[in-house]
Motif scaffolding. Sequence first.
Motif, mmCIF file in Angstrom:
data_model
loop_
_atom_site.group_PDB
_atom_site.id
_atom_site.type_symbol
_atom_site.label_atom_id
_atom_site.label_comp_id
_atom_site.label_asym_id
_atom_site.label_seq_id
_atom_site.Cartn_x
_atom_site.Cartn_y
_atom_site.Cartn_z
ATOM 1 N N GLU A 177 0.756 -1.185 0.009
ATOM 2 C CA GLU A 177 -0.029 0.197 -0.147
ATOM 3 C C GLU A 177 0.790 1.384 -0.027
ATOM 4 O O GLU A 177 0.538 2.393 -0.790
ATOM 5 N N GLU B 194 3.885 -4.722 -6.633
ATOM 6 C CA GLU B 194 2.770 -4.516 -7.402
ATOM 7 C C GLU B 194 2.584 -3.770 -8.692
ATOM 8 O O GLU B 194 3.651 -2.849 -8.652
ATOM 9 N N SER C 293 -7.039 0.140 1.576
ATOM 10 C CA SER C 293 -6.047 -0.514 1.084
ATOM 11 C C SER C 293 -6.488 -1.028 -0.615
ATOM 12 O O SER C 293 -7.513 -1.511 -0.803
ATOM 13 N N GLN C 294 -5.540 -0.801 -1.481
ATOM 14 C CA GLN C 294 -5.950 -1.177 -2.777
ATOM 15 C C GLN C 294 -5.716 -2.451 -3.348
ATOM 16 O O GLN C 294 -5.974 -2.897 -4.523
ATOM 17 N N PHE C 295 -4.974 -3.298 -2.318
ATOM 18 C CA PHE C 295 -4.457 -4.638 -2.591
ATOM 19 C C PHE C 295 -5.350 -5.346 -1.429
ATOM 20 O O PHE C 295 -5.352 -6.900 -1.815
ATOM 21 N N ARG C 296 -5.836 -4.786 -0.300
ATOM 22 C CA ARG C 296 -6.692 -5.808 0.654
ATOM 23 C C ARG C 296 -7.780 -5.188 1.108
ATOM 24 O O ARG C 296 -7.629 -4.216 2.106
ATOM 25 N N LYS C 297 -8.746 -5.489 0.359
ATOM 26 C CA LYS C 297 -9.985 -4.762 0.495
ATOM 27 C C LYS C 297 -10.563 -4.699 1.899
ATOM 28 O O LYS C 297 -11.182 -3.679 2.444
ATOM 29 N N HIS C 298 -10.420 -5.859 2.625
ATOM 30 C CA HIS C 298 -10.974 -5.914 3.970
ATOM 31 C C HIS C 298 -10.006 -5.754 5.039
ATOM 32 O O HIS C 298 -10.265 -5.956 6.141
ATOM 33 N N HIS C 299 -8.661 -5.128 4.760
ATOM 34 C CA HIS C 299 -7.823 -4.884 5.906
ATOM 35 C C HIS C 299 -8.140 -3.630 6.426
ATOM 36 O O HIS C 299 -8.756 -2.543 5.961
#
Length: 230
Positions: free
Chosen positions: A16, A49, A82-88
């Motif tokens: 992120e 990424e 987060s653009q990579f872990r939506k549920h973070h």
Amino acid sequence: MQTKIIQITAAKGPAECTWVVAKVLKIFLKEIQSKNITYEIIHKENGVENGTVQSVVIQLKGKDFNQYVKSWLGTIQWIGVSQFRKHHKRKNWFIGCFELSGIQSESFDYTDIEFQAIRSSGPGGQHVNKVSSAIRAKHKPTGVQVLVSDSRSQHQNKKIAIERLKAKVNECYSEKLKESDKQQWGNHLTLERGNPVKVFIGTDFKKQKESKKYSSKRNQLKNDLRRELQ
């Protein structure tokens, strides 16, 4: 003409943070262009990424831009999902912007190249042995040198030598920057997460605006004045 070298880095932050570096880089370059500050990206390390940047080093040149650059130095915060872990659950991400001191760019000036014509070796018959067509080129400030004998034309070999020498000098400078990166880890690991110099919000990366409560300030001034008059 002033020259400064700036590094924007995610340090040891997660993916992120490398995404934030890429976003901040676009904004930073757009702003400095509007202020007539020229720039050159002299080292860039992409993140894991796609579209992310781990670290970027930029050389700036211009007049009277100390105050502007100073406004960027320190911790930069992004508030968003987060653009990579939506549920973070984490919503606050931090990167750093630092001025690299004690390191200078190796400017590639053609007047710093020393050429030497020598006889080529290898296949090619008597013509190769008689004509000094090979070119040794040396970059005097760094001591980097190349030997080119690709062509029977001395002029063509000279052109090739210049390009290869320039690439090797840039590679040499990149190694210096990587070493400088290692020396900067102390700063990177002590980011002041509670005192950012810039704050951006959301996926559109807008700057956070400070809410200015003029009415409350005006009322406070009126109350202070009444107390003095009593």
